[in-house]
Scaffold this motif. Structure first.
Motif, short mmCIF file in Angstrom:
data_model
loop_
_atom_site.label_atom_id
_atom_site.label_comp_id
_atom_site.label_asym_id
_atom_site.label_seq_id
_atom_site.Cartn_x
_atom_site.Cartn_y
_atom_site.Cartn_z
N UNK A 95 -18.06 7.60 1.91
CA UNK A 95 -19.24 7.34 2.74
C UNK A 95 -19.98 6.09 2.24
N UNK A 96 -20.19 5.98 0.94
CA UNK A 96 -20.92 4.82 0.39
C UNK A 96 -20.12 3.53 0.61
N UNK A 97 -18.82 3.59 0.40
CA UNK A 97 -18.03 2.37 0.60
C UNK A 97 -17.97 1.98 2.08
N UNK A 98 -17.93 2.95 2.98
CA UNK A 98 -17.95 2.64 4.41
C UNK A 98 -19.26 1.97 4.81
N UNK A 99 -20.36 2.51 4.34
CA UNK A 99 -21.67 1.94 4.66
C UNK A 99 -21.80 0.54 4.07
N UNK A 100 -21.33 0.36 2.83
CA UNK A 100 -21.44 -0.98 2.23
C UNK A 100 -20.55 -1.99 2.94
N UNK A 101 -19.38 -1.56 3.43
CA UNK A 101 -18.52 -2.46 4.20
C UNK A 101 -19.20 -2.86 5.51
N UNK A 102 -19.81 -1.89 6.17
CA UNK A 102 -20.52 -2.19 7.42
C UNK A 102 -21.65 -3.18 7.17
N UNK A 103 -22.41 -2.95 6.11
CA UNK A 103 -23.53 -3.85 5.81
C UNK A 103 -23.03 -5.22 5.38
N UNK A 104 -21.96 -5.26 4.61
CA UNK A 104 -21.43 -6.54 4.15
C UNK A 104 -20.87 -7.35 5.31
N UNK A 105 -20.52 -6.70 6.40
CA UNK A 105 -20.07 -7.41 7.58
C UNK A 105 -21.24 -7.75 8.50
N UNK A 106 -22.13 -6.79 8.70
CA UNK A 106 -23.21 -6.96 9.68
C UNK A 106 -24.24 -7.99 9.24
N UNK A 107 -24.61 -8.01 7.99
CA UNK A 107 -25.66 -8.92 7.53
C UNK A 107 -25.24 -10.38 7.67
N UNK A 108 -24.04 -10.78 7.19
CA UNK A 108 -23.65 -12.18 7.41
C UNK A 108 -23.49 -12.56 8.88
N UNK A 109 -23.00 -11.63 9.70
CA UNK A 109 -22.85 -11.92 11.13
C UNK A 109 -24.22 -12.12 11.77
N UNK A 110 -25.16 -11.26 11.41
CA UNK A 110 -26.51 -11.40 11.95
C UNK A 110 -27.13 -12.72 11.48
N UNK A 111 -26.94 -13.08 10.22
CA UNK A 111 -27.43 -14.35 9.69
C UNK A 111 -26.81 -15.52 10.43
N UNK A 112 -25.50 -15.45 10.66
CA UNK A 112 -24.80 -16.53 11.36
C UNK A 112 -25.30 -16.66 12.80
#
Length: 121
Positions: A95-112
Motif C-alpha cells: 500500500x505504501x509503495x503504491x501510494x508513493x509511486x502514484x505521488x512520484x508520478x502525479x507531482x512531477x506531471x502536475x508541475x510540468x
C-alpha cells in the motif's frame, strides 16, 4: 497499415530478445525484459531508433496493458497460497509503495503541466 504495425512490434520484440540474450550471455543479475527496455531507451535517446518506428505498436500495448495484467493479478489474489504469504507487513509495504509511486508520478506531471500552461501564456 498492419504490416507497419507488425514491423514496429518486431522491433520491440527484438529488443526484448536482445535483452534476454545479453542477460544469458553476460550473466547480468537483471530480468531480460528490463535490460531490453534499457537498451530500447538508450537507442531512443541516441537516435539509433526513431520514436516513429515504434509509436503505434507501443501505444497499442500501453493502451491494453491493464487488460493484460488484471487477470493474472486477480488469480493471484484468489489463490489461497498468496493470502497465506500476504500478511500485514507485506500488505502495508504494498500500500505504501503504491501510494508513493502514484505521488512520484502525479507531482512531477502536475508541475510540468503548470509550467507548460505558464509558458503558453
Amino acid at each position: 497499415m498492419k504490416l507497419r504495425w507488425f514491423l514496429q512490434l518486431f522491433i520491440l520484440v527484438g529488443f526484448l530478445l536482445l535483452g534476454y540474450g545479453m542477460v544469458t550471455f553476460f550473466h547480468i543479475p537483471l530480468p531480460g525484459s528490463v535490460v531490453g527496455m534499457i537498451l530500447l531507451f538508450v537507442s531512443l535517446l541516441t537516435g539509433i531508433i526513431k520514436l516513429e518506428w515504434i509509436d503505434e505498436a507501443s501505444t497499442f500495448q500501453l493502451k491494453h496493458l491493464t487488460l493484460l495484467l488484471i487477470p493474472p493479478i486477480v488469480s493471484l489474489f484468489i489463490s489461497s497460497k498468496v493470502l497465506d504469504v500476504l500478511q500485514w507487513p507485506v500488505l502495508i509495504i504494498i500500500i505504501v509503495s503504491s501510494i508513493s509511486c502514484l505521488l512520484a508520478t502525479a507531482i512531477p506531471v502536475e508541475w510540468y503541466e503548470k509550467l507548460k500552461r505558464r509558458n503558453a501564456k
